[in-house]
Design an enzyme around this catalytic site. Structure first.
Site, mmCIF file in Angstrom:
data_model
loop_
_atom_site.group_PDB
_atom_site.id
_atom_site.type_symbol
_atom_site.label_atom_id
_atom_site.label_comp_id
_atom_site.label_asym_id
_atom_site.label_seq_id
_atom_site.Cartn_x
_atom_site.Cartn_y
_atom_site.Cartn_z
ATOM 1 N N SER A 143 54.759 103.035 47.878
ATOM 2 C CA SER A 143 53.642 102.201 48.316
ATOM 3 C C SER A 143 54.076 101.562 49.632
ATOM 4 O O SER A 143 55.284 101.398 49.870
ATOM 5 C CB SER A 143 53.373 101.103 47.274
ATOM 6 O OG SER A 143 52.511 100.111 47.799
ATOM 7 N N TYR A 156 55.619 94.846 40.798
ATOM 8 C CA TYR A 156 55.173 96.056 41.500
ATOM 9 C C TYR A 156 55.962 96.241 42.802
ATOM 10 O O TYR A 156 56.463 97.330 43.090
ATOM 11 C CB TYR A 156 53.670 95.949 41.786
ATOM 12 C CG TYR A 156 53.060 97.204 42.339
ATOM 13 C CD1 TYR A 156 52.691 98.244 41.489
ATOM 14 C CD2 TYR A 156 52.834 97.369 43.705
ATOM 15 C CE1 TYR A 156 52.121 99.406 41.984
ATOM 16 C CE2 TYR A 156 52.265 98.522 44.214
ATOM 17 C CZ TYR A 156 51.908 99.539 43.349
ATOM 18 O OH TYR A 156 51.350 100.698 43.843
HETATM 19 N N1 LIG Z 1 45.684 102.962 44.691
HETATM 20 C C1 LIG Z 1 46.452 102.305 45.540
HETATM 21 O O1 LIG Z 1 45.991 101.427 46.286
HETATM 22 C C2 LIG Z 1 47.913 102.634 45.644
HETATM 23 C C3 LIG Z 1 48.601 102.150 46.763
HETATM 24 C C4 LIG Z 1 49.952 102.433 46.897
HETATM 25 C C5 LIG Z 1 50.591 103.181 45.930
HETATM 26 N N2 LIG Z 1 49.885 103.622 44.847
HETATM 27 C C6 LIG Z 1 50.622 104.400 43.859
HETATM 28 O O2 LIG Z 1 50.021 105.670 43.733
HETATM 29 C C7 LIG Z 1 50.266 106.190 42.430
HETATM 30 C C8 LIG Z 1 48.948 106.644 41.830
HETATM 31 O O3 LIG Z 1 48.116 105.505 41.707
HETATM 32 P P1 LIG Z 1 46.519 105.606 41.640
HETATM 33 O O4 LIG Z 1 45.996 104.571 42.543
HETATM 34 O O5 LIG Z 1 46.085 107.009 41.775
HETATM 35 O O6 LIG Z 1 46.297 105.050 40.160
HETATM 36 P P2 LIG Z 1 45.495 105.620 38.912
HETATM 37 O O7 LIG Z 1 45.562 104.533 37.900
HETATM 38 O O8 LIG Z 1 44.174 106.139 39.335
HETATM 39 O O9 LIG Z 1 46.408 106.852 38.442
HETATM 40 C C9 LIG Z 1 47.676 106.647 37.904
HETATM 41 C C10 LIG Z 1 47.929 107.707 36.857
HETATM 42 O O10 LIG Z 1 49.237 107.488 36.314
HETATM 43 C C11 LIG Z 1 49.153 107.660 34.917
HETATM 44 N N3 LIG Z 1 50.198 106.926 34.220
HETATM 45 C C12 LIG Z 1 50.324 105.582 34.083
HETATM 46 N N4 LIG Z 1 51.385 105.295 33.328
HETATM 47 C C13 LIG Z 1 51.943 106.483 32.965
HETATM 48 C C14 LIG Z 1 53.056 106.841 32.183
HETATM 49 N N5 LIG Z 1 53.816 105.919 31.573
HETATM 50 N N6 LIG Z 1 53.350 108.146 32.039
HETATM 51 C C15 LIG Z 1 52.579 109.087 32.633
HETATM 52 N N7 LIG Z 1 51.502 108.806 33.365
HETATM 53 C C16 LIG Z 1 51.187 107.517 33.541
HETATM 54 C C17 LIG Z 1 47.774 107.127 34.545
HETATM 55 O O11 LIG Z 1 47.359 107.596 33.267
HETATM 56 C C18 LIG Z 1 46.927 107.641 35.695
HETATM 57 O O12 LIG Z 1 46.401 108.915 35.417
HETATM 58 C C19 LIG Z 1 50.952 105.046 41.651
HETATM 59 O O13 LIG Z 1 52.336 105.266 41.643
HETATM 60 C C20 LIG Z 1 50.594 103.822 42.463
HETATM 61 O O14 LIG Z 1 51.545 102.789 42.296
HETATM 62 C C21 LIG Z 1 48.567 103.375 44.685
#
Ligand SMILES: NC(=O)c1ccc[n+]([C@@H]2O[C@H](COP(=O)([O-])OP(=O)(O)OC[C@H]3O[C@@H](n4cnc5c(N)ncnc54)[C@H](O)[C@@H]3O)[C@@H](O)[C@H]2O)c1
Length: 254
Positions: A143, A156
């Protein structure tokens, strides 16, 4: 677009958001996919790819369990005959609290998935890639908060700084073996993680504040992060390892 024909890639967090968009982009690039997610909705993502003529299997996987991660990597090997790369997208957010108020259970939960889970994934993926002896590429979704901080997001922020540490440590250990390990650093991306957090009401004014905090004036789209992941997985990034690639609309710059 970069091509990944003949490559076998394991993808965590494939049921939603950035992971789901990455599954679709990797399929379009020609890769065979082992999709791993805690959410059984990942099965539908695999079915959609298979019915479009692609190769994808889903395994319900909790990345905070080392046994689950080892099983998912094994299934990639037995299903597709090898492993060439990984996109580690699974992750969870945190309730907004100032650092001194962080509940230790919340700390353990977030670190258990985002940091320990990343360690299990990278470790088992490396073993499988090294066993094949042909090199490979691992991309960890950290992130922009892996290099900076926003208020009240202690667990986080700490977990994502840790993901950068895992990425750099693994990159230097395996560069000579031809395995590249990089991190993608997204800004705020319009995914269920963000919309669900806003829906709790705990983040008043968050959306407008976050749009304003990105010099581009908007949130990212999942496919924009997927594009960075596909590039890092491809041979187009052959001299890139240990890098933190910011796909954040300029969020981390000012
Ligand atoms: N959306 C944002 O603004 C953002 C910004 C920076 C980083 N991220 C990172 O991007 C990645 C994806 O996030 P997103 O926004 O697509 O979120 P999201 O919630 O849409 O998707 C996350 C996925 O991870 C899965 N997951 C959660 N815990 C799990 C576990 N213990 N085992 C296996 N799967 C698990 C969930 O079921 C979900 O399908 C994450 O690592 C998040 O921290 C997101």
């Amino acid at each position: 677009m970069e091509r990944l024909d003949g490559k076998v890639i394991i993808l965590t967090g494939a049921a939603s958001g950035i992971g789901k968009a990455t599954a679709q982009s990797l399929h379009a690039a020609g890769a065979a996919l082992l999709l791993a997610d805690l959410d059984p909705a990942g099965e539908a993502v695999a079915d959609q790819i298979s019915s479009a003529g692609g190769r994808a299997r889903f395994l319900r996987t909790d990345v905070s369990s080392e046994d689950d991660v080892a099983r998912a990597v094994d299934l990639a090997l037995t299903s597709f005959g090898g492993l060439h790369g990984a996109a580690n997208c699974a992750g969870i957010g945190t309730a907004p609290v100032p650092f001194a108020e962080i509940d230790s259970g919340d700390w353990d939960r977030v670190l258990g998935v985002n940091l320990n889970g990343m360690y299990y994934c990278v470790k088992h993926e490396l073993r499988a890639i090294l066993a094949a002896g042909a090199g490979g590429s691992i991309v960890n979704v950290a992130s922009a908060l892996g290099a900076t901080a926003s208020p009240n997001m202690g667990p986080y922020v700490a977990s994502k700084h840790g993901v950068v540490g895992i990425t750099r440590a693994a990159a230097v250990d395996y560069a000579r073996a031809g395995v590249r390990v990089n991190a993608v650093m997204p800004g705020i991306v319009d995914t269920p993680m963000v919309s669900n957090a806003i829906a709790t009401g705990a983040y008043e004014g968050f959306l407008e504040a976050m749009k304003a905090a990105h010099p581009v004036g908007r949130l990212g789209r999942p496919e924009e992060i997927a594009a960075a992941i596909v590039w890092l997985l491809s041979d187009a990034a052959s001299f890139v390892t240990g890098a933190t690639l910011f796909a954040d609309g300029g969020f981390s710059v000012p």
